[in-house]
Scaffold this motif. Structure first.
Motif, PDB file in Angstrom:
ATOM      1  N   LYS A 239      10.222  26.175  -3.868  1.00 51.75           N
ATOM      2  CA  LYS A 239       9.746  26.155  -5.249  1.00 51.75           C
ATOM      3  C   LYS A 239       9.735  24.729  -5.791  1.00 51.75           C
ATOM      4  N   SER A 240      10.749  23.960  -5.421  1.00 47.17           N
ATOM      5  CA  SER A 240      10.843  22.577  -5.879  1.00 47.17           C
ATOM      6  C   SER A 240       9.648  21.763  -5.394  1.00 47.17           C
ATOM      7  N   GLN A 241       9.302  21.903  -4.100  1.00 49.92           N
ATOM      8  CA  GLN A 241       8.177  21.147  -3.567  1.00 49.92           C
ATOM      9  C   GLN A 241       6.866  21.591  -4.195  1.00 49.92           C
ATOM     10  N   ASP A 242       6.746  22.879  -4.479  1.00 50.61           N
ATOM     11  CA  ASP A 242       5.535  23.386  -5.118  1.00 50.61           C
ATOM     12  C   ASP A 242       5.383  22.811  -6.523  1.00 50.61           C
ATOM     13  N   LEU A 243       6.489  22.693  -7.248  1.00 49.04           N
ATOM     14  CA  LEU A 243       6.444  22.109  -8.587  1.00 49.04           C
ATOM     15  C   LEU A 243       6.035  20.638  -8.529  1.00 49.04           C
ATOM     16  N   VAL A 244       6.516  19.928  -7.512  1.00 42.25           N
ATOM     17  CA  VAL A 244       6.121  18.532  -7.324  1.00 42.25           C
ATOM     18  C   VAL A 244       4.609  18.454  -7.130  1.00 42.25           C
ATOM     19  N   CYS A 245       4.075  19.318  -6.277  1.00 45.06           N
ATOM     20  CA  CYS A 245       2.629  19.308  -6.012  1.00 45.06           C
ATOM     21  C   CYS A 245       1.838  19.662  -7.274  1.00 45.06           C
ATOM     22  N   GLN A 246       2.325  20.630  -8.037  1.00 40.08           N
ATOM     23  CA  GLN A 246       1.632  21.006  -9.270  1.00 40.08           C
ATOM     24  C   GLN A 246       1.583  19.836 -10.252  1.00 40.08           C
TER      25      GLN A 246
END
Length: 453
Positions: A239-246
């Motif tokens: 989830k953390s990496q996805d938030l970074v990408c977003q």
């Protein structure tokens, strides 16, 4: 008659304090001396975190509560391995735990890395955090700056370079840092990573915080938003990496806000050479890369020269060896099996342990050191209760102080830290700030060290 387990912990940053706390909470009766090379406790929190990160610096409150425990005695301004040998320490303790962290910079092995204007991130962090071991002055004449490395340290130094001095004056920065930042000419800061958004090592909040300043325009080229199958998997699994990408995608598509300073994050650009004239930086040459389907990248043979006058390498910290303790120079860690210090033959050195970055390398967040410390202290306690640790020559805490006094060392204490803390708060209060950091080593010792009677 039973006695407390006597432990010396070398390094009073988060790793050492967490290890001390776990020993206290284990149920084993313990007596801990926490040694620190600097005159002050808290290590990375005081000298490695950007001054405009009050949320992270709030960790000091929890560390402070641990330091207040009666089982812990702080002994600062002592360089173990220099002022006191490890062998001498072992005369007074059942075990010695090394948690000395990492403040040096890893080398960037490309042509031009030795030009004037190339700096290690750790050097710059040491400057703006008021570490007395680093320069008091900094050349900020470059209008265009490159930062190599897509981790939180890269974000920190980029943000400090892009902000105005007045924005940072509300923090604890000392006067010399403020005056240097006032003279900064930086208008463009470029952050470079050789892989893509899904491989960036930012944490989501730190990446969002870049945009909180009205003086900074954060941008990402839409061409740099690219994912392969492995990248998509990384997003789904974290989830953390996805938030970074977003967040990066948002920076890539939004309209500009018209801020005077630009901070541009570049992906798929691998630094290959730092260019210069007359020994000074004039540019950074990068090679375009592309995803290989497995989360890695391949070179494309397409090169770009970026006009910059300074380059900061945020490619990782490096630990220093402690005299008298085995050290793996290639990995820059103390050889260990998860807790025990190992000699060159791979055998455990009796009574010596390690935890934190000096144990596993400078990776992970501050909280990761807790699990590190649990593994190390678990081994230490098992050895002690299994009768594997040699009895020290002296178990009297008072004899340690007499030994240190006999060496002529100006030992700083926890009570002394309270005096220094009060002095820094008083300096800050006079300017409407919470604190203003004292930089000079001798001045810190005058507050935190032995007092005239």
């Amino acid at each position: 008659m039973s006695r407390p387990l006597r432990v010396a912990v070398v390094g009073a940053g988060p790793a050492g304090i967490y290890a001390s706390d776990l020993l206290i909470k284990s149920g084993q009766e313990v007596s801990i001396d926490l040694y620190e090379r600097m005159p002050t406790p808290f290590g990375l929190i005081r000298y490695g975190v950007a001054p405009d990160h009050p949320r992270i610096k709030g960790i000091v409150k929890s560390l402070h509560n641990v330091m207040e425990k009666p089982e812990i005695r702080f002994l600062g301004n002592i360089n173990v391995g220099v002022d006191v040998t490890v062998e001498e320490l072992q005369r007074y303790y059942d075990a010695v735990v090394f948690s000395t962290g990492a403040t040096g910079d890893r080398v960037l092995d490309i042509p031009g890395a030795d030009l004037e204007g190339v700096h290690g991130a750790g050097e710059f962090v040491g400057f703006y955090d008021g570490n007395p071991n680093f320069s008091r002055d900094w050349d900020l004449s470059a209008e265009q700056v490159a930062v190599i490395g897509v981790g939180n340290v890269g974000l920190d130094i980029s943000r400090v370079l892009a902000k105005t001095a007045d924005e940072l004056h509300v923090t604890e920065i000392p006067d010399n840092v403020y005056e240097n930042l006032r003279a900064s000419a930086a208008r463009e800061v470029h952050i470079f990573g050789r892989r893509g958004p899904a491989q960036a090592k930012f944490t989501p909040l730190e990446l969002k915080e870049l945009d909180y300043s009205d003086t900074i325009e954060v941008t990402v080229d839409p061409e740099d938003i690219d994912y392969d199958e492995a990248s998509e998997t990384a997003r789904r699994e974290s989830k953390s990496q996805d938030l970074v990408c977003q967040t990066l995608e948002h920076y890539a598509i939004r309209d500009p806000k018209g801020a005077p300073h630009t901070l541009q994050i570049h992906f798929f650009e691998s630094p290959v050479e730092i260019l210069g004239e007359d020994g000074k930086v004039t540019g950074l040459k990068t090679e375009r890369t592309e995803l290989d389907g497995n989360g890695g990248v391949t070179r494309t043979g397409k090169f770009t020269v970026w006009p910059v006058q300074a380059v900061y390498r945020a490619v990782g910290y490096r630990s220093d060896a402690v005299e008298g303790v085995p050290f793996d120079d290639k990995r820059a860690v103390i050889p260990n099996d998860g807790g025990h210090v190992l000699d060159e033959d791979g055998a455990a050195v009796p009574g010596l342990y390690t935890t934190g970055w000096i144990k596993r390398g400078p990776v992970g967040l501050i909280g990761n050191t807790k699990s590190d410390a649990k593994e190390t202290t678990g081994m230490l306690l098992e050895d002690y209760n299994g009768g594997k640790l040699a009895e020290p020559e002296s178990t009297d805490p008072a004899e340690v102080l007499a030994f240190l006094e006999g060496k002529g060392l100006a030992v700083t204490t926890w009570e002394g830290w309270h005096r220094l803390d009060a002095a820094e708060r008083a300096l800050g209060e006079a300017e409407g700030r919470e604190r203003k950091k004292i930089v000079e080593w001798d001045e810190m010792v005058s507050h935190a060290g032995p007092q005239d009677k």
